[in-house]
Motif scaffolding. Sequence first.
Motif, PDB file in Angstrom:
ATOM      1  N   TRP A   1      50.415  78.458  43.229  1.00 31.56           N
ATOM      2  CA  TRP A   1      50.705  77.733  44.473  1.00 31.56           C
ATOM      3  C   TRP A   1      49.902  76.447  44.479  1.00 31.56           C
ATOM      4  O   TRP A   1      48.722  76.445  44.112  1.00 31.56           O
ATOM      5  N   THR A   2      50.523  75.365  44.893  1.00 27.68           N
ATOM      6  CA  THR A   2      49.913  74.034  44.872  1.00 27.68           C
ATOM      7  C   THR A   2      49.855  73.458  46.279  1.00 27.68           C
ATOM      8  O   THR A   2      50.820  73.582  47.041  1.00 27.68           O
ATOM      9  N   GLY A   3      48.723  72.825  46.598  1.00 26.83           N
ATOM     10  CA  GLY A   3      48.610  72.152  47.889  1.00 26.83           C
ATOM     11  C   GLY A   3      47.152  71.853  48.214  1.00 26.83           C
ATOM     12  O   GLY A   3      46.243  72.163  47.430  1.00 26.83           O
ATOM     13  N   LEU A   4      46.926  71.291  49.375  1.00 30.17           N
ATOM     14  CA  LEU A   4      45.592  70.869  49.805  1.00 30.17           C
ATOM     15  C   LEU A   4      44.634  72.058  49.821  1.00 30.17           C
ATOM     16  O   LEU A   4      44.891  73.064  50.486  1.00 30.17           O
ATOM     17  N   ASP A   5      43.531  71.927  49.049  1.00 28.64           N
ATOM     18  CA  ASP A   5      42.472  72.945  49.062  1.00 28.64           C
ATOM     19  C   ASP A   5      43.024  74.361  48.783  1.00 28.64           C
ATOM     20  O   ASP A   5      42.602  75.341  49.394  1.00 28.64           O
ATOM     21  N   ALA A   6      43.965  74.446  47.818  1.00 29.61           N
ATOM     22  CA  ALA A   6      44.701  75.704  47.579  1.00 29.61           C
ATOM     23  C   ALA A   6      43.783  76.876  47.235  1.00 29.61           C
ATOM     24  O   ALA A   6      44.035  78.008  47.662  1.00 29.61           O
ATOM     25  N   VAL A   7      42.706  76.623  46.488  1.00 33.22           N
ATOM     26  CA  VAL A   7      41.840  77.727  46.057  1.00 33.22           C
ATOM     27  C   VAL A   7      41.119  78.333  47.262  1.00 33.22           C
ATOM     28  O   VAL A   7      41.185  79.543  47.499  1.00 33.22           O
ATOM     29  N   LYS A   8      40.450  77.487  48.028  1.00 30.50           N
ATOM     30  CA  LYS A   8      39.651  77.965  49.156  1.00 30.50           C
ATOM     31  C   LYS A   8      40.540  78.546  50.253  1.00 30.50           C
ATOM     32  O   LYS A   8      40.232  79.600  50.833  1.00 30.50           O
ATOM     33  N   THR A   9      41.637  77.888  50.531  1.00 31.73           N
ATOM     34  CA  THR A   9      42.535  78.387  51.574  1.00 31.73           C
ATOM     35  C   THR A   9      43.222  79.679  51.122  1.00 31.73           C
ATOM     36  O   THR A   9      43.413  80.600  51.919  1.00 31.73           O
ATOM     37  N   GLY A  10      43.542  79.757  49.825  1.00 29.56           N
ATOM     38  CA  GLY A  10      44.109  80.997  49.284  1.00 29.56           C
ATOM     39  C   GLY A  10      43.158  82.168  49.471  1.00 29.56           C
ATOM     40  O   GLY A  10      43.562  83.261  49.882  1.00 29.56           O
ATOM     41  N   ARG A  11      41.887  81.931  49.200  1.00 32.06           N
ATOM     42  CA  ARG A  11      40.873  82.986  49.386  1.00 32.06           C
ATOM     43  C   ARG A  11      40.761  83.368  50.862  1.00 32.06           C
ATOM     44  O   ARG A  11      40.617  84.551  51.195  1.00 32.06           O
ATOM     45  N   ALA A  12      40.828  82.390  51.743  1.00 33.24           N
ATOM     46  CA  ALA A  12      40.758  82.686  53.178  1.00 33.24           C
ATOM     47  C   ALA A  12      41.962  83.525  53.609  1.00 33.24           C
ATOM     48  O   ALA A  12      41.835  84.441  54.424  1.00 33.24           O
ATOM     49  N   MET A  13      43.125  83.216  53.056  1.00 28.57           N
ATOM     50  CA  MET A  13      44.334  83.987  53.397  1.00 28.57           C
ATOM     51  C   MET A  13      44.254  85.414  52.864  1.00 28.57           C
ATOM     52  O   MET A  13      44.817  86.335  53.458  1.00 28.57           O
TER      53      MET A  13
END
Length: 150
Positions: A77-89
Amino acid sequence: SVQERTYIMVKPDGVQRGIVGDIISRFEKRGFKLTALKLVHATPEHLENHYADLKGKPFFPGLIKYMASGPVVGMVWTGLDAVKTGRAMLGATNPLASAPGTIRGDYALAVGRNICHGSDSVENAEKEIKLWFPEGVVQYTNDNEKWIFE
Ligand code: DAT
Ligand code: MG
């Protein structure tokens, strides 16, 4: 960066329990761009490579056995701050510590059955994307981007 990439993987329990669609849907609705997707029954060797940093932990053999017990769904998945936001999700590693509203907080109870993986750094994301998608990902522009990013 707006083009940051993360590797998200529905684990065998998430596939068996029919949570693949919901996890894809959450990332789509959040505004991330689906950049690669595959269903694969990984070998223990491949999974030992993916989890190389955890070799030596007491739970490592059980983790590999669980991850090799059935197919997983790997995604980029690609997008703004994808790593950190992915972890938050995703929520916390231990679902008992994951807030309701997160993937693990909504669907899981046990740390050894936490249904979904997400990269923990940009560097590891790029490593994992290479490992799971050696053939490369798909390049395309998403016309929605002007509604998601300034
Ligand atoms: P995460 O998946 O949140 O990045 P991690 O990389 O530290 O967590 O560990 C990878 C997976 O290993 C984790 O999703 C579940 C399993 N695991 C971690 N700690 C564990 C523990 N104490 N007991 C059993 N399984 C564990
Ligand atoms: Mg991890």
